[in-house]
Design a protein around this motif. Structure first.
Motif, mmCIF file in Angstrom:
data_model
loop_
_atom_site.group_PDB
_atom_site.id
_atom_site.type_symbol
_atom_site.label_atom_id
_atom_site.label_comp_id
_atom_site.label_asym_id
_atom_site.label_seq_id
_atom_site.Cartn_x
_atom_site.Cartn_y
_atom_site.Cartn_z
ATOM 1 N N VAL A 83 -8.161 1.903 -10.345
ATOM 2 C CA VAL A 83 -7.105 2.109 -9.357
ATOM 3 C C VAL A 83 -5.882 1.280 -9.758
ATOM 4 O O VAL A 83 -5.987 0.364 -10.573
ATOM 5 C CB VAL A 83 -7.594 1.708 -7.946
ATOM 6 C CG1 VAL A 83 -8.799 2.549 -7.553
ATOM 7 C CG2 VAL A 83 -7.916 0.224 -7.854
ATOM 8 N N HIS A 121 -6.899 -8.725 -11.953
ATOM 9 C CA HIS A 121 -7.542 -7.508 -11.457
ATOM 10 C C HIS A 121 -7.513 -7.336 -9.943
ATOM 11 O O HIS A 121 -8.357 -6.659 -9.367
ATOM 12 C CB HIS A 121 -8.977 -7.428 -11.993
ATOM 13 C CG HIS A 121 -9.017 -7.412 -13.491
ATOM 14 N ND1 HIS A 121 -9.644 -8.383 -14.244
ATOM 15 C CD2 HIS A 121 -8.446 -6.571 -14.382
ATOM 16 C CE1 HIS A 121 -9.481 -8.121 -15.529
ATOM 17 N NE2 HIS A 121 -8.763 -7.033 -15.646
ATOM 18 N N LEU A 122 -6.525 -7.954 -9.299
ATOM 19 C CA LEU A 122 -6.371 -7.752 -7.862
ATOM 20 C C LEU A 122 -5.798 -6.372 -7.602
ATOM 21 O O LEU A 122 -4.994 -5.859 -8.384
ATOM 22 C CB LEU A 122 -5.435 -8.809 -7.275
ATOM 23 C CG LEU A 122 -5.977 -10.236 -7.265
ATOM 24 C CD1 LEU A 122 -4.920 -11.189 -6.724
ATOM 25 C CD2 LEU A 122 -7.256 -10.334 -6.441
ATOM 26 N N THR A 123 -6.183 -5.770 -6.495
ATOM 27 C CA THR A 123 -5.636 -4.463 -6.156
ATOM 28 C C THR A 123 -4.394 -4.669 -5.284
ATOM 29 O O THR A 123 -3.384 -5.132 -5.780
ATOM 30 C CB THR A 123 -6.726 -3.569 -5.544
ATOM 31 O OG1 THR A 123 -7.400 -4.256 -4.495
ATOM 32 C CG2 THR A 123 -7.754 -3.218 -6.619
ATOM 33 N N TRP A 124 -4.412 -4.357 -4.002
ATOM 34 C CA TRP A 124 -3.199 -4.519 -3.206
ATOM 35 C C TRP A 124 -3.564 -4.891 -1.781
ATOM 36 O O TRP A 124 -4.728 -4.846 -1.397
ATOM 37 C CB TRP A 124 -2.366 -3.228 -3.208
ATOM 38 C CG TRP A 124 -3.079 -2.067 -2.587
ATOM 39 C CD1 TRP A 124 -3.089 -1.716 -1.263
ATOM 40 C CD2 TRP A 124 -3.921 -1.109 -3.249
ATOM 41 N NE1 TRP A 124 -3.887 -0.605 -1.074
ATOM 42 C CE2 TRP A 124 -4.397 -0.210 -2.270
ATOM 43 C CE3 TRP A 124 -4.308 -0.922 -4.586
ATOM 44 C CZ2 TRP A 124 -5.254 0.851 -2.576
ATOM 45 C CZ3 TRP A 124 -5.160 0.143 -4.889
ATOM 46 C CH2 TRP A 124 -5.615 1.009 -3.887
ATOM 47 N N HIS A 177 0.825 -1.212 0.000
ATOM 48 C CA HIS A 177 0.000 0.000 0.000
ATOM 49 C C HIS A 177 0.857 1.259 0.000
ATOM 50 O O HIS A 177 0.432 2.291 -0.506
ATOM 51 C CB HIS A 177 -1.002 -0.005 1.157
ATOM 52 C CG HIS A 177 -0.384 0.080 2.515
ATOM 53 N ND1 HIS A 177 0.328 -0.955 3.069
ATOM 54 C CD2 HIS A 177 -0.368 1.075 3.429
ATOM 55 C CE1 HIS A 177 0.737 -0.606 4.279
ATOM 56 N NE2 HIS A 177 0.336 0.623 4.515
ATOM 57 N N THR A 192 -3.741 -13.608 -11.468
ATOM 58 C CA THR A 192 -5.076 -13.018 -11.346
ATOM 59 C C THR A 192 -4.983 -11.537 -11.686
ATOM 60 O O THR A 192 -4.433 -10.761 -10.915
ATOM 61 C CB THR A 192 -5.597 -13.206 -9.905
ATOM 62 O OG1 THR A 192 -5.540 -14.597 -9.578
ATOM 63 C CG2 THR A 192 -7.022 -12.718 -9.767
ATOM 64 N N ALA A 249 -1.549 -4.990 2.440
ATOM 65 C CA ALA A 249 -0.505 -4.336 3.231
ATOM 66 C C ALA A 249 0.745 -5.211 3.321
ATOM 67 O O ALA A 249 1.707 -4.854 3.995
ATOM 68 C CB ALA A 249 -1.039 -4.031 4.628
ATOM 69 N N ALA A 289 0.552 4.237 -2.719
ATOM 70 C CA ALA A 289 0.400 5.645 -2.324
ATOM 71 C C ALA A 289 1.328 6.531 -3.146
ATOM 72 O O ALA A 289 0.944 7.613 -3.608
ATOM 73 C CB ALA A 289 0.672 5.805 -0.830
ATOM 74 N N ALA A 290 2.558 6.063 -3.365
ATOM 75 C CA ALA A 290 3.525 6.848 -4.142
ATOM 76 C C ALA A 290 3.110 6.929 -5.612
ATOM 77 O O ALA A 290 3.224 7.979 -6.254
ATOM 78 C CB ALA A 290 4.915 6.230 -4.009
ATOM 79 N N GLY A 322 2.474 -15.212 -6.315
ATOM 80 C CA GLY A 322 1.573 -16.252 -6.807
ATOM 81 C C GLY A 322 0.280 -15.682 -7.348
ATOM 82 O O GLY A 322 -0.328 -16.230 -8.268
ATOM 83 N N ALA A 323 -0.141 -14.541 -6.803
ATOM 84 C CA ALA A 323 -1.374 -13.909 -7.258
ATOM 85 C C ALA A 323 -1.193 -13.246 -8.622
ATOM 86 O O ALA A 323 -2.125 -12.656 -9.157
ATOM 87 C CB ALA A 323 -1.854 -12.889 -6.226
ATOM 88 N N TRP A 337 0.073 6.745 -6.767
ATOM 89 C CA TRP A 337 -1.116 7.587 -6.887
ATOM 90 C C TRP A 337 -0.734 9.071 -6.812
ATOM 91 O O TRP A 337 -1.278 9.910 -7.527
ATOM 92 C CB TRP A 337 -2.138 7.226 -5.803
ATOM 93 C CG TRP A 337 -3.522 7.146 -6.345
ATOM 94 C CD1 TRP A 337 -4.091 7.998 -7.257
ATOM 95 C CD2 TRP A 337 -4.515 6.168 -6.056
ATOM 96 N NE1 TRP A 337 -5.377 7.614 -7.529
ATOM 97 C CE2 TRP A 337 -5.662 6.498 -6.806
ATOM 98 C CE3 TRP A 337 -4.550 5.057 -5.220
ATOM 99 C CZ2 TRP A 337 -6.837 5.751 -6.741
ATOM 100 C CZ3 TRP A 337 -5.723 4.323 -5.160
ATOM 101 C CH2 TRP A 337 -6.845 4.657 -5.916
ATOM 102 N N HIS A 338 0.212 9.381 -5.937
ATOM 103 C CA HIS A 338 0.661 10.771 -5.852
ATOM 104 C C HIS A 338 1.195 11.228 -7.208
ATOM 105 O O HIS A 338 0.855 12.313 -7.696
ATOM 106 C CB HIS A 338 1.726 10.919 -4.761
ATOM 107 C CG HIS A 338 2.104 12.341 -4.506
ATOM 108 N ND1 HIS A 338 3.011 13.022 -5.288
ATOM 109 C CD2 HIS A 338 1.663 13.231 -3.582
ATOM 110 C CE1 HIS A 338 3.125 14.268 -4.841
ATOM 111 N NE2 HIS A 338 2.311 14.418 -3.809
#
Lengths: 396, 396
Positions: free
Chosen positions: A219, A232-235, A194, A230, A237, A198-199, A226-227, A201-202
């Protein structure tokens, strides 16, 4: 407003002509990207029912939106006050009525029921923000109209960009190239996902000097380890892990125009399978971009990549890309041209595409893409990042 | 996964029971927030058709999604492989067919057509990602089912939060309070709006130590100066101007749970009208929050604010707030409880609301809000910022 009112009037006239050409008396437009393209309207109000009704014969329009949004529509749209209709707040989120029950009555009172009586009216059956209740409320309230799917008739008007639009997309390309560089610089084992996002997105919103950033329709997507199988996974922590690949798919956006870009980044040494897959994918993208030119079909371009994969014992059963331009959540694709074997669209200059060679295997995957413009004899690549598996040092 | 599989099974059982109680044989769920609540599923795949079908009698489920997303559903959802059905890529973005034409055939082959034959099946007529074509494809492909609007039957299950959910929302409240502080610190004449938004967004996603940020369902909204009369404008590259008010409406999000917060910030001296309006609005919010307690209706709470406004010669014809919790674009509201005079919902402990006293006048406006939890005898405020017009020094 990004474009002058006259430009929007011309676009509405083109929309009306296209609708007439398909035998429609009118069009009901709900897709926020189409609303923006036609009128300039730009606000986060699409979570409430709103539509632009176009008279295909006269190119007259009526924009129906929530009262509080209708009141300020003039701040972004070129519409005149008499072209905007605000429905009362009391109709919102009600079980017993719907804003478009009210809208249908109001359209009738203003003579619009009669305008299209006995005629076919195009709806956007695929649009995300034209709900079933919106549709049924209009259908039941305006029984004189024969509703029929318009099959993205407005979206198709957007596939060839003007030079002014291309200029905005070049700006978007610069923004995303910078955001990707920021991401690559920061990727290292131990960095929480995350914080990386954040960086990114800034960088997406701050843009670059002279090129202000706007919000992306999607986003940052960050399939990791391993993911990576897939898309369309986001993120999460979780920290990034040495020996894994993280795929970064993001867009730069300048005044609603998008330029997406995807890269996979290896942290330290990654398994040979992944190395090999990444190499084939990147070279395949090279070949594909070389094959793009006016006169070829999207399907022929796809065939180049499909053949390349077959030669290396691989296959892909998802699209290799799609048309891009103005975008609103949840998708930066225009929903028109698809780069896949069965798409017969003939490419033309100033079409803009996101060509994404994503390979999602089982337990791993990689992505490499570019946003491009079809030129008179080939492609202009709008995005800029090393077109290969990007490597970041591990600690081992 | 945020919650254990057993918790999701219990939620699905509650959904099935609620559907039975309303006389439904089955439910078709498309709202991403409802999908997440019921199964844990969490990916940016809702721009393609996807639904969870629930058998109201047995609480069995089938999740239908795009093949590439179905394959990775197990990474976020507690569903078993036999509960997931991926439709082929070849059905995507086609004029002549639709993924749910295929899905209807597949449901029939698996015996689901018969399960609900002659029975009523609830759809989400208000959902953003259940398009008209999705609806018509299922309706035409499964003529044995009688489709009827479920009137947000699943969303209503979400209005009372568990203690674990409240804990996530407290985290979201901390994130947004910090993001608002970051925004206020940065607001000054001359700061370009998009640079302010970039800083806000960084704070939203980075979160705080131990509380990772997630993406908000709505981008930062920033009505500024004269445009303060229009609530859902995003931002431009224009610099902030001394003597004007900028309203900031943002949310903190922790693992999909939202806590929104709005404040208006004055740069230097602002006109008396605005000062007065802000004072009345803030004090009105104080009174309203004091009036919230279990047993009162949402309408009674609204009446407190409406009376307050009348006493000061003002009026408001939009809602004073709504239920919040899990959110996906385009809305962080749950679409259930509305704080407005005609809403009869009786408040209960662990309901969570965004109470937003937004006053959108002509050519100016102001906003002040809090995210709150209804406690056993009042409210817990989840957000933290000075509850008044925030003042930033001007240069004059």
């Amino acid at each position: 407003m990004t474009f002058p009112p006259a430009e929007h009037r011309a676009r509405i006239a083109r929309a009306a002509a296209a609708a007439r050409g398909e035998g429609f008396a009118g069009v009901v437009v709900a897709d926020p990207a189409n609303l923006h393209y036609l009128t300039g309207y730009n606000a986060w109000s699409f979570y409430m029912p709103q539509v632009l009704v176009i008279d295909a014969t006269t190119a007259e329009v009526l924009f129906v939106a929530r009262e509080m949004d209708a009141k300020g529509a003039h701040r972004t749209a070129m519409l005149e006050p008499h072209e905007v209709l605000g429905y009362p707040e009391s109709t919102v989120h009600r079980r017993d009525t719907h804003p478009f029950v009210w809208a249908a009555q109001e359209l009738r009172a203003r003579g619009w029921a009669e305008r299209f009586a006995g005629g076919r009216v195009a709806i956007e059956g695929d649009a995300d923000f034209f709900s079933v209740r919106s549709y049924l409320s209009l259908r039941d309230g305006l029984p004189e109209w024969e509703f029929a799917d318009g099959h993205r008739i407005i979206s198709w008007l957007r596939v060839i960009k003007s030079d002014a639009e291309i200029s905005l997309m070049r700006g978007a390309g610069r923004i995303v190239s910078n955001a990707m560089a920021v991401a690559v610089d920061m990727i290292a084992a131990g960095v929480p996902q995350h914080e990386l996002v954040a960086a990114i997105w800034h960088a997406q919103i701050a843009g670059l000097p002279g090129v202000d950033g706007d919000y992306p329709a999607i986003v940052p997507m960050l399939p990791t380890g391993g993911a990576g199988d897939t898309p369309h996974l986001t993120w999460t922590a979780s920290p990034l892990v040495e020996g894994e690949i993280v795929s970064v798919e993001i867009a730069g956006v300048h005044r609603r125009y998008h330029a997406p870009l995807a890269r996979s980044v290896a942290i330290g040494d990654v398994p040979r399978d992944l190395d090999r897959l990444s190499g084939i994918t990147s070279e395949g993208l090279d070949c594909t971009l070389e094959a793009i030119r006016p006169g070829r079909t999207a399907g022929e371009v796809a065939d180049v990549y499909w053949s390349w994969l077959r030669r290396h014992g691989l296959e892909k059963n998802s699209r290799l890309g799609y048309s891009i331009g103005v975008g609103y959540p949840p998708d930066w694709g225009e929903g028109t041209i698809s780069i896949r074997p069965e798409d017969p669209t003939v490419l033309q200059p100033n079409m803009t595409l996101h060509v994404i060679a994503g390979m999602w295997m089982s337990g791993y995957g990689c992505e490499v893409s570019e946003s491009i413009r079809v030129t008179d004899d080939g492609v202009e690549v709008l995005t800029d990042a090393p077109r290969e598996l990007i490597r970041r040092p591990g600690s081992r």
